[in-house]
Scaffold this motif. Structure first.
Motif, PDB file in Angstrom:
ATOM      1  N   GLY A  72      -6.594   7.088 -17.774  1.00  0.00           N
ATOM      2  CA  GLY A  72      -5.625   7.847 -18.543  1.00  0.00           C
ATOM      3  C   GLY A  72      -4.361   8.137 -17.765  1.00  0.00           C
ATOM      4  O   GLY A  72      -3.599   9.054 -18.101  1.00  0.00           O
ATOM      5  N   SER A  73      -4.108   7.326 -16.748  1.00  0.00           N
ATOM      6  CA  SER A  73      -2.960   7.567 -15.870  1.00  0.00           C
ATOM      7  C   SER A  73      -2.355   6.241 -15.438  1.00  0.00           C
ATOM      8  O   SER A  73      -3.075   5.252 -15.230  1.00  0.00           O
ATOM      9  N   VAL A  74      -1.046   6.234 -15.266  1.00  0.00           N
ATOM     10  CA  VAL A  74      -0.367   5.044 -14.754  1.00  0.00           C
ATOM     11  C   VAL A  74      -0.745   4.768 -13.305  1.00  0.00           C
ATOM     12  O   VAL A  74      -0.545   3.661 -12.798  1.00  0.00           O
ATOM     13  N   PHE A  75      -1.330   5.756 -12.620  1.00  0.00           N
ATOM     14  CA  PHE A  75      -1.724   5.574 -11.226  1.00  0.00           C
ATOM     15  C   PHE A  75      -3.036   4.815 -11.068  1.00  0.00           C
ATOM     16  O   PHE A  75      -3.409   4.433  -9.958  1.00  0.00           O
ATOM     17  N   GLY A  76      -3.748   4.575 -12.167  1.00  0.00           N
ATOM     18  CA  GLY A  76      -5.014   3.851 -12.088  1.00  0.00           C
ATOM     19  C   GLY A  76      -4.908   2.519 -11.368  1.00  0.00           C
ATOM     20  O   GLY A  76      -5.740   2.203 -10.491  1.00  0.00           O
ATOM     21  N   PRO A  77      -3.897   1.669 -11.683  1.00  0.00           N
ATOM     22  CA  PRO A  77      -3.791   0.366 -11.019  1.00  0.00           C
ATOM     23  C   PRO A  77      -3.550   0.435  -9.518  1.00  0.00           C
ATOM     24  O   PRO A  77      -3.658  -0.588  -8.839  1.00  0.00           O
ATOM     25  N   ALA A  78      -3.230   1.616  -8.974  1.00  0.00           N
ATOM     26  CA  ALA A  78      -3.048   1.732  -7.522  1.00  0.00           C
ATOM     27  C   ALA A  78      -4.339   1.378  -6.787  1.00  0.00           C
ATOM     28  O   ALA A  78      -4.305   0.877  -5.656  1.00  0.00           O
ATOM     29  N   ILE A  79      -5.480   1.639  -7.430  1.00  0.00           N
ATOM     30  CA  ILE A  79      -6.771   1.275  -6.822  1.00  0.00           C
ATOM     31  C   ILE A  79      -6.806  -0.214  -6.547  1.00  0.00           C
ATOM     32  O   ILE A  79      -7.276  -0.672  -5.494  1.00  0.00           O
ATOM     33  N   TRP A  80      -6.315  -0.986  -7.503  1.00  0.00           N
ATOM     34  CA  TRP A  80      -6.273  -2.449  -7.372  1.00  0.00           C
ATOM     35  C   TRP A  80      -5.340  -2.863  -6.241  1.00  0.00           C
ATOM     36  O   TRP A  80      -5.691  -3.690  -5.392  1.00  0.00           O
ATOM     37  N   ILE A  81      -4.136  -2.318  -6.231  1.00  0.00           N
ATOM     38  CA  ILE A  81      -3.137  -2.706  -5.238  1.00  0.00           C
ATOM     39  C   ILE A  81      -3.639  -2.442  -3.824  1.00  0.00           C
ATOM     40  O   ILE A  81      -3.592  -3.318  -2.945  1.00  0.00           O
ATOM     41  N   VAL A  82      -4.126  -1.239  -3.580  1.00  0.00           N
ATOM     42  CA  VAL A  82      -4.582  -0.865  -2.244  1.00  0.00           C
ATOM     43  C   VAL A  82      -5.801  -1.695  -1.840  1.00  0.00           C
ATOM     44  O   VAL A  82      -5.899  -2.166  -0.696  1.00  0.00           O
ATOM     45  N   GLY A  83      -6.713  -1.922  -2.785  1.00  0.00           N
ATOM     46  CA  GLY A  83      -7.942  -2.654  -2.472  1.00  0.00           C
ATOM     47  C   GLY A  83      -7.689  -4.086  -2.053  1.00  0.00           C
ATOM     48  O   GLY A  83      -8.180  -4.541  -1.008  1.00  0.00           O
ATOM     49  N   ILE A  84      -6.905  -4.816  -2.842  1.00  0.00           N
ATOM     50  CA  ILE A  84      -6.730  -6.241  -2.518  1.00  0.00           C
ATOM     51  C   ILE A  84      -5.765  -6.442  -1.355  1.00  0.00           C
ATOM     52  O   ILE A  84      -5.902  -7.412  -0.597  1.00  0.00           O
ATOM     53  N   ILE A 112       0.831  -1.198   0.000  1.00  0.00           N
ATOM     54  CA  ILE A 112       0.000   0.000   0.000  1.00  0.00           C
ATOM     55  C   ILE A 112       0.870   1.255   0.000  1.00  0.00           C
ATOM     56  O   ILE A 112       0.625   2.206  -0.758  1.00  0.00           O
ATOM     57  N   VAL A 113       1.886   1.265   0.832  1.00  0.00           N
ATOM     58  CA  VAL A 113       2.755   2.438   0.958  1.00  0.00           C
ATOM     59  C   VAL A 113       3.539   2.696  -0.330  1.00  0.00           C
ATOM     60  O   VAL A 113       3.742   3.849  -0.741  1.00  0.00           O
ATOM     61  N   SER A 114       3.967   1.619  -1.009  1.00  0.00           N
ATOM     62  CA  SER A 114       4.846   1.776  -2.176  1.00  0.00           C
ATOM     63  C   SER A 114       4.102   1.883  -3.506  1.00  0.00           C
ATOM     64  O   SER A 114       4.725   2.129  -4.541  1.00  0.00           O
ATOM     65  N   ALA A 115       2.781   1.702  -3.505  1.00  0.00           N
ATOM     66  CA  ALA A 115       2.032   1.632  -4.769  1.00  0.00           C
ATOM     67  C   ALA A 115       2.250   2.864  -5.649  1.00  0.00           C
ATOM     68  O   ALA A 115       2.609   2.743  -6.834  1.00  0.00           O
ATOM     69  N   PHE A 116       2.049   4.042  -5.119  1.00  0.00           N
ATOM     70  CA  PHE A 116       2.154   5.258  -5.939  1.00  0.00           C
ATOM     71  C   PHE A 116       3.589   5.558  -6.368  1.00  0.00           C
ATOM     72  O   PHE A 116       3.820   5.901  -7.537  1.00  0.00           O
ATOM     73  N   PRO A 117       4.591   5.426  -5.481  1.00  0.00           N
ATOM     74  CA  PRO A 117       5.967   5.637  -5.957  1.00  0.00           C
ATOM     75  C   PRO A 117       6.382   4.666  -7.065  1.00  0.00           C
ATOM     76  O   PRO A 117       7.037   5.060  -8.038  1.00  0.00           O
ATOM     77  N   VAL A 154      11.416  -3.218  -6.305  1.00  0.00           N
ATOM     78  CA  VAL A 154      10.610  -3.006  -5.088  1.00  0.00           C
ATOM     79  C   VAL A 154       9.338  -3.837  -5.151  1.00  0.00           C
ATOM     80  O   VAL A 154       8.987  -4.561  -4.205  1.00  0.00           O
ATOM     81  N   TYR A 155       8.647  -3.759  -6.277  1.00  0.00           N
ATOM     82  CA  TYR A 155       7.367  -4.461  -6.389  1.00  0.00           C
ATOM     83  C   TYR A 155       7.567  -5.977  -6.428  1.00  0.00           C
ATOM     84  O   TYR A 155       6.812  -6.733  -5.813  1.00  0.00           O
ATOM     85  N   ASN A 156       8.602  -6.421  -7.134  1.00  0.00           N
ATOM     86  CA  ASN A 156       8.824  -7.857  -7.267  1.00  0.00           C
ATOM     87  C   ASN A 156       9.270  -8.490  -5.954  1.00  0.00           C
ATOM     88  O   ASN A 156       8.856  -9.608  -5.621  1.00  0.00           O
ATOM     89  N   VAL A 157      10.115  -7.796  -5.207  1.00  0.00           N
ATOM     90  CA  VAL A 157      10.545  -8.329  -3.912  1.00  0.00           C
ATOM     91  C   VAL A 157       9.346  -8.526  -2.992  1.00  0.00           C
ATOM     92  O   VAL A 157       9.210  -9.571  -2.327  1.00  0.00           O
ATOM     93  N   LEU A 158       8.456  -7.551  -2.942  1.00  0.00           N
ATOM     94  CA  LEU A 158       7.250  -7.700  -2.130  1.00  0.00           C
ATOM     95  C   LEU A 158       6.372  -8.844  -2.640  1.00  0.00           C
ATOM     96  O   LEU A 158       5.792  -9.597  -1.851  1.00  0.00           O
TER      97      LEU A 158
END
Length: 438
Positions: free
Chosen positions: A409-421, A328-333, A353-357
């Protein structure tokens, strides 16, 4: 001077017994490692190579449309997982863990190798995508029991003090399989032109599954079944209807296991979208993207044994909760670096970062899921819980990630998925924590 007692015929010393137990545990861990290595090599190849072969099976006026169709078939493999979990789960609980593991591995290897031989849409028309879907469904049937089946087998074969760490070698095989798959794509894409990759390169990588299959099946046929299963057979405790018993008596446990699995698989599953976004949407060089993915996968794989050690030391719920919070903390960066990075270093940082997690979550999550169920229902129950997560998590992640990026229209869209699940997983872990103290 004193000497250890000499065993009488038909008896063994404690040291001899311990040595046999340790040998059995090591063999189980090795077989689990090799099996999941092949599963994730095979299964992961599809996600990484979709950008190359999707237009050959799903021709469309828009490259984006072909890509989305290919990712939808990627998800179809996950739809078959629950069925595979039920089929091989019943085999594992009724006939034996060993036989279920051999059967699921053989199916995966044969389906993957056959993908490399498929004719394309230009050759046989609509039958090309139909056959691809069928083979992907076959892969899904196999994958529906491989990971948790192997974890269960190792947990039941290892002595208590070594169970969690040795069981973590199973997801280590998964992480390394993904690393090898990504590295192979990187090497080929760096040494060959894009046309060759689209026409021939992807086939070579799928065909490599066949010799790997022979090695893994040979290892598994030499195994004994797990001591816990042998004990259940001796005591006539094998469940006659494991699936029915699970739904009748363990519905709440299945849902909680599914919540943990959704988080663990759904976060990691978004990695399949990374390459399609960077190459297909941003238009970055495939060699740059795949080299970053390969390096990140290698670093991630190396972190799995550490995660296994930490899990054994501090507990499954604690380690899993910390990792999900880190998502959750690293999603946007991470997504910001994916959307703005033009060179190798920022892409590597984001993907590492993402793969290690993504791989570090596997030892605590998967061993926890397996241990939630009683021994006579464990193979079916753990696979059922895991497959809730793979279908609703990993299966949907690449497609939903792509859609969220397109719609927003933004690369930040998938953050909704990451934080939600990730939040779903944290809630399930919190409930399990209260139950264990209740």
């Amino acid at each position: 001077m004193t000497y250890p007692p000499v065993p009488t015929p038909g008896t063994t010393t404690s040291a001899t017994h311990d040595s046999r137990v340790d040998s059995r545990a090591r063999k189980a861990a090795s077989a689990g490692f090799v099996g999941t290595f092949i599963e994730y090599y095979d299964f992961g190849l599809y996600g990484v190579l979709t950008v190359y072969f999707a237009p050959l099976f799903f021709p469309a006026a828009s490259a984006t449309t072909s890509l989305l169709a290919g990712l939808a078939v990627f998800g179809a493999g996950f739809v078959a997982r629950p069925v595979g979990g039920l089929i091989f789960g019943r085999i594992g609980d009724r006939v034996g863990r060993r036989r279920a593991l051999i059967a699921s591995l053989t199916l995966m290897g044969l389906c993957s190798g056959t993908v490399g031989l498929l004719p394309t849409y230009d050759t046989i028309g609509i039958w090309a995508p139909v056959l691809l879907v069928l083979l992907r469904l076959g892969q899904g049937l196999s994958a529906g029991s491989e990971m948790l089946g192997s974890v269960t087998f190792v947990l039941e074969s290892a002595p208590p003090r070594k169970r969690i760490f040795l069981a973590s070698l199973t997801p280590f095989g998964a992480a390394l399989g993904t690393t090898v798959a990504t590295s192979a794509v990187w090497i080929l894409s760096s040494t060959a032109d894009a046309d060759w990759m689209r026409q021939t390169g992807w086939r070579v990588l799928f065909l490599a599954a066949l010799p790997l299959l022979l090695v893994a099946v040979r290892l598994r046929t030499r195994l004994e079944d797990s001591p816990e299963f042998d004990k259940m057979v001796e005591n006539n405790q094998v469940a006659s209807t494991p699936i029915r018993t699970l739904f009748r008596n363990h519905g709440r446990t299945i849902l909680l296991a599914g919540g943990v699995a959704i988080a663990a698989n759904g976060t990691a599953g978004l990695l399949a979208w990374f390459s399609t976004y960077l190459v297909g949407s941003r238009g970055l060089q495939g060699s740059t993207v795949f080299s970053a993915l390969a390096l990140a996968s290698a670093i991630g794989a190396a972190s799995v044994p550490l995660s296994g050690w930490l899990t054994a030391r501090f507990g499954q719920r604690r380690v899993a909760s910390i990792i999900l919070a880190a998502f959750i903390v690293s999603a946007f960066p991470v997504l910001w670096l994916l959307g703005t990075g033009e060179t190798f270093i920022p892409l590597v940082v984001a993907i590492v970062v993402y793969n290690v997690l993504s791989v570090a979550i596997m030892p605590p999550a998967f061993t926890l899921i397996a241990q939630l169920f009683p021994a006579n229902l464990r193979y079916s129950g753990s696979n059922l819980g895991q497959n809730i997560g793979t279908v609703l998590g990993a299966g949907l992640a690449p497609f939903i990630g792509a859609q969220l990026a397109i719609v927003s229209g933004s690369v930040f869209g998938p953050a909704i998925w990451i934080v939600g699940i990730a939040s779903i997983g944290l809630a399930a872990l919190a409930i399990l924590g209260r139950s264990s103290h209740g």
